[in-house]
Scaffold this motif. Structure first.
Motif, short mmCIF file in Angstrom:
data_model
loop_
_atom_site.label_atom_id
_atom_site.label_comp_id
_atom_site.label_asym_id
_atom_site.label_seq_id
_atom_site.Cartn_x
_atom_site.Cartn_y
_atom_site.Cartn_z
N ASP A 42 0.84 -1.19 0.00
CA ASP A 42 0.00 0.00 0.00
C ASP A 42 0.88 1.25 0.00
OD1 ASP A 42 -2.21 -1.60 0.02
OD2 ASP A 42 -2.60 -1.38 2.16
N GLN A 43 0.51 2.22 -0.83
CA GLN A 43 1.31 3.43 -1.00
C GLN A 43 0.82 4.54 -0.08
OE1 GLN A 43 4.10 3.35 -3.38
NE2 GLN A 43 3.52 1.27 -2.80
N ARG A 44 1.70 5.53 0.15
CA ARG A 44 1.36 6.65 1.03
C ARG A 44 1.72 7.96 0.34
NH1 ARG A 44 4.71 6.37 5.89
NH2 ARG A 44 3.41 8.12 6.59
N VAL A 45 0.83 8.93 0.46
CA VAL A 45 1.08 10.26 -0.11
C VAL A 45 2.38 10.83 0.42
CG1 VAL A 45 0.22 12.63 -0.22
CG2 VAL A 45 -1.37 10.72 -0.47
N GLU A 46 2.62 10.67 1.71
CA GLU A 46 3.81 11.26 2.33
C GLU A 46 5.09 10.71 1.73
OE1 GLU A 46 0.35 11.40 5.08
OE2 GLU A 46 1.32 9.81 3.91
N VAL A 47 5.11 9.42 1.41
CA VAL A 47 6.31 8.82 0.82
C VAL A 47 6.53 9.35 -0.60
CG1 VAL A 47 7.36 6.66 0.05
CG2 VAL A 47 6.17 6.76 2.26
N TRP A 48 5.47 9.39 -1.39
CA TRP A 48 5.60 9.93 -2.74
C TRP A 48 6.04 11.39 -2.69
CZ3 TRP A 48 1.76 8.10 -7.03
CH2 TRP A 48 1.76 6.69 -7.08
N ASP A 79 0.52 18.36 -1.60
CA ASP A 79 1.25 18.11 -0.36
C ASP A 79 2.69 18.60 -0.47
OD1 ASP A 79 0.48 17.07 2.19
OD2 ASP A 79 1.96 15.47 1.91
N HIS A 131 -3.59 -0.50 -4.36
CA HIS A 131 -2.62 0.05 -3.41
C HIS A 131 -2.50 1.57 -3.39
CE1 HIS A 131 -1.25 -4.02 -2.70
NE2 HIS A 131 -1.06 -4.19 -4.00
N PRO A 164 -5.71 4.98 -0.10
CA PRO A 164 -4.97 5.90 0.76
C PRO A 164 -4.83 7.31 0.18
CG PRO A 164 -3.49 4.29 -0.24
CD PRO A 164 -4.89 3.84 -0.54
N PHE A 165 -4.86 7.44 -1.14
CA PHE A 165 -4.68 8.76 -1.74
C PHE A 165 -5.99 9.54 -1.76
CE2 PHE A 165 -0.62 7.26 -2.50
CZ PHE A 165 0.18 8.14 -3.22
N HIS A 187 -6.87 10.80 1.58
CA HIS A 187 -5.87 11.67 2.23
C HIS A 187 -6.42 13.09 2.33
CE1 HIS A 187 -1.88 13.41 3.10
NE2 HIS A 187 -2.22 14.37 2.25
#
Length: 269
Positions: free
Chosen positions: A60-66, A98, A182, A186-187, A190
């Protein structure tokens, strides 16, 4: 993921492009080629999907990581003290917002095209439930049925609870499969930092397609622009306008990015 995946073309001021979906840049060649006549176009590919099949499963992906990795890309390509324009579409638009909120010193101007931030909508609970249903259908029935459910939800159509047989043949390891499993949940759920973006509104334009009227991503784009106090720009085509009308889409992007920005809102002021 420690590696940064990005490509560079053209010359001029730096323009970072953050694609939608699972971050795959395939199909963007028309718009990036046009933009490269005026900018050094840096296309960020978060998962490296343009480089072939992935070596390991995607979580699963996260906005913060991208966002953090997009910032690292800017640090790699920008001279010290300079800032870049940023274009993000769909899920990439969420990342672009972000990035501006957290690293305004490196971002001169942002165009976020149809970021599907459902939390800002008055019917947020219903839209979150729809996104959650898409996620569960993807896990239980596969990519095709989930895509059909998402399409109905984005357009406000009634979902019949079944998908055509052809839709059931889409593989899970394709970019659309990775997105649905994924990225989407989460996106889309967000919460953009509206309060951090308000003082930066002069540097932000939120865009939507002229063919997207009434659809969920356009609704969220219009409301985000209103809440933040940012410009709202109507682009040709629909949610995938940058693929459908690359030349006219790119030309409008250039005009939007080259509008004067008030000195008090410029990076470093």
């Amino acid at each position: 993921m420690s590696d940064l995946h990005y490509d560079v073309c053209g010359s001029g001021p730096v323009l970072l492009v953050i694609p939608g979906g699972a971050g795959h840049p395939m199909g963007l060649e028309g718009v990036t080629e046009r933009l490269s006549e005026r900018f050094t176009v840096v296309t960020y590919d978060p998962l490296g999907l343009s480089r072939g099949p992935l070596d390991e499963p995607v979580g699963d992906q996260r906005v913060e990581v991208w966002r953090d990795n997009a910032h690292r890309v800017l640090e790699a390509v920008l001279p010290e003290g300079e800032s870049a324009c940023v274009f993000g579409s769909s899920s990439g638009g969420i990342v672009a917002l972000d990035l501006l909120a957290r690293h305004p010193e490196r971002v001169r101007r942002v165009v976020a095209h149809e970021p599907p931030s459902v939390g800002v909508l008055p019917d947020a609970a219903r839209q979150r439930a729809m996104i959650g249903e898409v996620h569960e259908i993807c896990r239980a029935e596969g990519v095709g049925p989930a895509m059909e459910r998402l399409s109905a939800g984005l357009k406000g159509r009634t979902w019949e609870g079944r998908a055509p047989q052809r839709a059931r043949e889409i593989a899970a390891d394709t970019p659309i499969g990775i997105f649905l499993a994924h990225v989407l949940l989460p996106f889309a759920t967000h919460a953009p930092d509206v309060e951090a973006l308000k003082p930066l509104s002069a540097r932000l334009a939120v865009g939507a397609g002229q063919d997207s009227r009434g659809q969920l991503p356009r609704r969220s784009a219009e409301l985000l622009a209103e809440l933040i106090g940012a410009d709202f720009v109507e682009f040709p085509g629909g949610h995938l306008g940058c693929l459908e009308h690359p030349a006219s889409f790119a030309d409008l992007l250039v005009r939007t990015f080259t509008r004067p920005v008030p000195a008090e809102s410029s990076p470093g002021s």
